[in-house]
Scaffold this motif. Sequence first.
Motif, mmCIF file in Angstrom:
data_model
loop_
_atom_site.group_PDB
_atom_site.id
_atom_site.type_symbol
_atom_site.label_atom_id
_atom_site.label_comp_id
_atom_site.label_asym_id
_atom_site.label_seq_id
_atom_site.Cartn_x
_atom_site.Cartn_y
_atom_site.Cartn_z
ATOM 1 N N UNK A 106 55.662 48.417 41.764
ATOM 2 C CA UNK A 106 56.018 49.748 42.266
ATOM 3 C C UNK A 106 56.956 50.474 41.313
ATOM 4 N N UNK A 107 56.841 51.810 41.346
ATOM 5 C CA UNK A 107 57.785 52.625 40.590
ATOM 6 C C UNK A 107 59.160 52.556 41.257
ATOM 7 N N UNK A 108 59.185 52.488 42.593
ATOM 8 C CA UNK A 108 60.435 52.382 43.343
ATOM 9 C C UNK A 108 60.353 51.140 44.234
ATOM 10 N N UNK A 109 61.099 50.083 43.921
ATOM 11 C CA UNK A 109 61.046 48.868 44.735
ATOM 12 C C UNK A 109 61.512 49.114 46.166
ATOM 13 N N UNK A 110 61.089 48.232 47.050
ATOM 14 C CA UNK A 110 61.383 48.384 48.481
ATOM 15 C C UNK A 110 62.880 48.453 48.759
ATOM 16 N N UNK A 111 63.671 47.599 48.125
ATOM 17 C CA UNK A 111 65.110 47.596 48.378
ATOM 18 C C UNK A 111 65.756 48.911 47.947
ATOM 19 N N UNK A 112 65.375 49.413 46.775
ATOM 20 C CA UNK A 112 65.950 50.680 46.304
ATOM 21 C C UNK A 112 65.493 51.845 47.177
ATOM 22 N N UNK A 113 64.262 51.774 47.669
ATOM 23 C CA UNK A 113 63.760 52.768 48.611
ATOM 24 C C UNK A 113 64.612 52.779 49.873
ATOM 25 N N UNK A 114 64.849 51.593 50.427
ATOM 26 C CA UNK A 114 65.657 51.476 51.640
ATOM 27 C C UNK A 114 67.077 51.980 51.401
ATOM 28 N N UNK A 115 67.687 51.555 50.306
ATOM 29 C CA UNK A 115 69.073 51.924 50.019
ATOM 30 C C UNK A 115 69.220 53.434 49.817
ATOM 31 N N UNK A 116 68.311 54.036 49.062
ATOM 32 C CA UNK A 116 68.386 55.487 48.837
ATOM 33 C C UNK A 116 68.178 56.251 50.140
ATOM 34 N N UNK A 117 67.292 55.766 50.989
ATOM 35 C CA UNK A 117 67.042 56.432 52.260
ATOM 36 C C UNK A 117 68.255 56.323 53.186
ATOM 37 N N UNK A 118 68.855 55.148 53.240
ATOM 38 C CA UNK A 118 70.069 54.964 54.067
ATOM 39 C C UNK A 118 71.185 55.883 53.573
ATOM 40 N N UNK A 119 71.372 55.942 52.262
ATOM 41 C CA UNK A 119 72.415 56.814 51.707
ATOM 42 C C UNK A 119 72.122 58.276 52.049
ATOM 43 N N UNK A 120 70.856 58.665 51.984
ATOM 44 C CA UNK A 120 70.493 60.052 52.304
ATOM 45 C C UNK A 120 70.765 60.365 53.770
ATOM 46 N N UNK A 121 70.414 59.448 54.670
ATOM 47 C CA UNK A 121 70.685 59.677 56.093
ATOM 48 C C UNK A 121 72.182 59.752 56.364
ATOM 49 N N UNK A 122 72.962 58.893 55.728
ATOM 50 C CA UNK A 122 74.418 58.925 55.924
ATOM 51 C C UNK A 122 75.016 60.219 55.380
ATOM 52 N N UNK A 123 74.527 60.671 54.226
ATOM 53 C CA UNK A 123 75.007 61.936 53.662
ATOM 54 C C UNK A 123 74.652 63.097 54.578
ATOM 55 N N UNK A 124 73.408 63.128 55.058
ATOM 56 C CA UNK A 124 72.984 64.201 55.965
ATOM 57 C C UNK A 124 73.790 64.161 57.262
ATOM 58 N N UNK A 125 74.087 62.958 57.749
ATOM 59 C CA UNK A 125 74.899 62.818 58.959
ATOM 60 C C UNK A 125 76.288 63.415 58.732
#
Length: 189
Positions: A106-125
């Motif tokens: 993958x271009x974006x591994x599963x762990x990095x996908x999860x981590x970036x998404x969590x950070x984005x949700x926390x930032x949006x929150x």
Amino acid sequence: MDTSLDRSFGPWASTGRITSTVNARYQHILDKATPLVGLRWCLWVLVFFLYGVRVWYLRGFYIVTYGLGIFNLNLVIGFLSPQLDPETEGPALPTKGDQEFKPFVRRLPEFKFWLASIKAFCTAFCLTFFSVFDVPVFWPILLVYWLVLFMVTMKRQIRHMIKYRYLPFSFGKQTYGAAGAKGKGAADK
């Protein structure tokens, strides 16, 4: 213990030590969370739910949510795309019987996908606590636009997957027939 770093930077030297300690602990937590795939995604669902409840309760911050949706859509595309694009790099998977097999990376591994998404949700929150980000918009238009964008993007991605014959998912280790598992003697009987 007074070092030359402490004398030259004074109070800033202790700040550097605190920062490195916090970074080391943060990395330690990430390292421990890496093998816990199910637990990590349960945490993602919880953060997603908390953000959704906050936006629903406030009845606002639709622009922030739209930006969050676009960011996560970009992450999904990176997760579904191969690291080496067959259009630009040539086919990574074998197209003939004599070529070597190369697994899907993958271009974006599963762990990095999860981590970036969590950070984005926390930032949006966190952005929902500042009224400057609550721009009044007619949210159904944003939702329809995001859905159309999602469908067009996924259609293009699926066509790319079909054209270059790759599947970004593998479900466990490949198993073989019962005869191969029991050995040659069992297959002869």
